[in-house]
Enzyme design. Structure first.
Site, mmCIF file in Angstrom:
data_model
loop_
_atom_site.group_PDB
_atom_site.id
_atom_site.type_symbol
_atom_site.label_atom_id
_atom_site.label_comp_id
_atom_site.label_asym_id
_atom_site.label_seq_id
_atom_site.Cartn_x
_atom_site.Cartn_y
_atom_site.Cartn_z
ATOM 1 N N SER A 150 -28.135 21.739 1.251
ATOM 2 C CA SER A 150 -27.978 21.474 -0.179
ATOM 3 C C SER A 150 -27.035 20.285 -0.350
ATOM 4 C CB SER A 150 -27.484 22.716 -0.920
ATOM 5 O OG SER A 150 -26.341 23.258 -0.307
ATOM 6 N N GLY A 166 -25.843 19.111 -3.420
ATOM 7 C CA GLY A 166 -25.290 19.101 -4.777
ATOM 8 C C GLY A 166 -26.309 18.538 -5.754
ATOM 9 N N GLY A 222 -25.751 27.110 -5.072
ATOM 10 C CA GLY A 222 -26.207 27.373 -3.699
ATOM 11 C C GLY A 222 -26.845 28.749 -3.585
ATOM 12 N N ASP A 223 -26.271 29.749 -4.274
ATOM 13 C CA ASP A 223 -26.834 31.105 -4.225
ATOM 14 C C ASP A 223 -28.210 31.133 -4.891
ATOM 15 O OD1 ASP A 223 -24.479 31.941 -3.007
ATOM 16 O OD2 ASP A 223 -23.529 32.446 -4.914
#
Lengths: 312, 312
Positions: free
Chosen positions: A215, A217, A246-247
């Protein structure tokens, strides 16, 4: 039939948010408003999957009065849970918000060997009908550093693919059981291996991971998979709270894994759902309308492994 | 027979202490150790009285998971409690300790009219055999500003004398029922009335208080009573944590009131017990050895009301 997706949070938390006018160090500060919410990365993933209508159950370790509050909050939100009770007190994370956030992270509870064994037993039961399992977040004191490879072994035996979202040693040792997907962010990846992120992702793949999704951002995701390499980019920069983005990406990756969705669609889902988490005012929540609106506009392109750094 | 001394804490708290290396604002801070303890001024008074062997019961309002923890902690400490449960969540106070203390004060729970009535009923029962009642600390949202005069009326009806330790309007309105003793500290007194502290103390006496005991920090106490005016001074400056010193003084004043101890001895007890609280490492605790050692060495002298400021 059991749940389709199982999330495991070995270090569940009660996330507490305090609003203050202006936090003054070494003084008395009046808290204007208190909000509490069950947390820990796996719990957030379960919440997002539940919001999208997936059949999910959240398990892990939770203890003490804080553990009770975590479970009560999940019940109130309608998220099925099957946490194993521990004698220690689950941690609280306190976020003091004025113009920005000051965070206080309690250590997790000391977990006894019997409690860790009980969680393994619980996971074996839940894996019977599962099509994906998510192992997510930090390890509390008392768990072995290879805890995620021990849980991965149970999943492998039950033929359930694993999404692993961890950092440091917990991630490195978790690779031993060849998780289907690992999702480091660019900073975690840089801390783990040298060189540019794409090289680092390929190194995690050589370490055991079947696919690595990094990831980046607001720049989206880059993926190194058995089917190819891709870059997925959101149509616009979304303003908001990046906590929980992120989750949300992990939730999409787990749903895609459970459903056998092709990688490009899976990544587009993950990027749109991450952005929907940024747009939601509460950390750990997603704005489902934003997700539906952005989803068709995410651009996914094959990436050339020779191009170097996957994050802009 | 019921308890001899009743303490009332309408806004009980769970006092949480976080040790950190160095609190950094707008960053993530790892908490090294967490300590929790039942708190609120009346609870601290009950704890001190219990440590000295007095027959005491702590009542008040406590709710939610935090309320349960407050009660459980009192049970573990052996302090009898008869709290009335409220639907709202009792407050936590968080003290983040590095080289100094940063405090975060949650607001109290919203108290419903029925809950407030239930506390009055509970207090009436407890007053049957009591010889003193302590009304101590701030009022949670939902209580009337004259809450301490309503409780004082119940005590007057049961012929039980009151020690009142409050500030601002809660103190001013609490004078209406002529409490036996009020114990403002010098700063609270300065905020309430103009002029030097002795003049201010006399004004509180004219407002209804039978006796006014002003705590002057390390300089001891000054008292304006129906039997005369006194100044009580500790034999030496005690180093330590001044949190809870006022509550220890209130405990001594309540015990003296219950036992009919003459004022000079009562004040000497209060000064020695305050110093014993400063010497104890935990806020709200007293070092009983320090108390016994200092007690015979406290100097109590009649004060001349014409001399002006009672605190040095």
């Amino acid at each position: 039939v059991g749940p389709v997706i199982v999330t495991v949070t070995v270090n569940a938390a009660l996330d507490v948010t305090y609003r203050v006018d202006d936090l003054v160090k070494h003084a008395s500060n009046r808290v204007r408003a208190v909000a509490t919410r069950a947390g820990g990365k796996g719990v957030n993933v379960a919440r997002v999957l539940h919001a999208l209508g997936h059949d999910v159950v959240a398990t892990g370790l939770a203890g003490g009065a804080t553990g009770e509050q975590i479970r009560a909050e999940l019940h109130a939100a309608g998220v099925p849970e099957a946490f194993v009770a521990v004698a220690g007190q689950s941690r609280r994370t306190i976020t003091v918000v004025d113009s920005d956030a000051t965070v206080l992270l309690e250590p997790g509870p000391q977990v006894a060997a019997g409690e860790w064994a009980a969680l393994q037993g619980r996971l074996e039961e839940l894996l019977t009908d599962a099509r994906a399992v998510v192992l997510s977040g930090s390890l509390p004191p008392g768990l072995p550093v290879d805890a995620y490879s021990e849980l991965g072994r149970l999943a492998a035996r039950a033929r359930v693919p694993v999404v692993l979202d961890a950092a440091g040693d917990a991630l490195a040792r978790g690779l031993e059981e060849s998780p289907a997907v690992v999702k480091p962010n660019a900073a975690e990846l840089a801390g783990l291996t040298a060189g540019d992120p794409l090289t680092a992702a390929r190194e995690l793949q050589r370490g055991g991971a079947q696919a690595v999704v990094v990831s980046c951002g607001p720049d989206g995701l880059v993926a190194v998979t058995p089917d190819g390499c891709w870059r997925a980019v959101p149509p616009a920069r979304i303003r908001g709270n990046p906590t929980g983005a992120g989750d949300a990406a992990v939730a999409a990756l787990a749903a895609g894994l459970a459903g056998g969705t092709p990688w490009p669609q899976r990544l587009a889902d993950a990027v749109a759902l991450s952005a929907a988490a940024v747009a939601a005012p509460l950390a750990g929540a997603v704005d489902v309308d934003v997700y539906r609106q952005l989803r068709p506009r995410v651009q996914v392109a094959e990436a050339d492994p020779r191009e170097g750094a996957p994050c802009r």
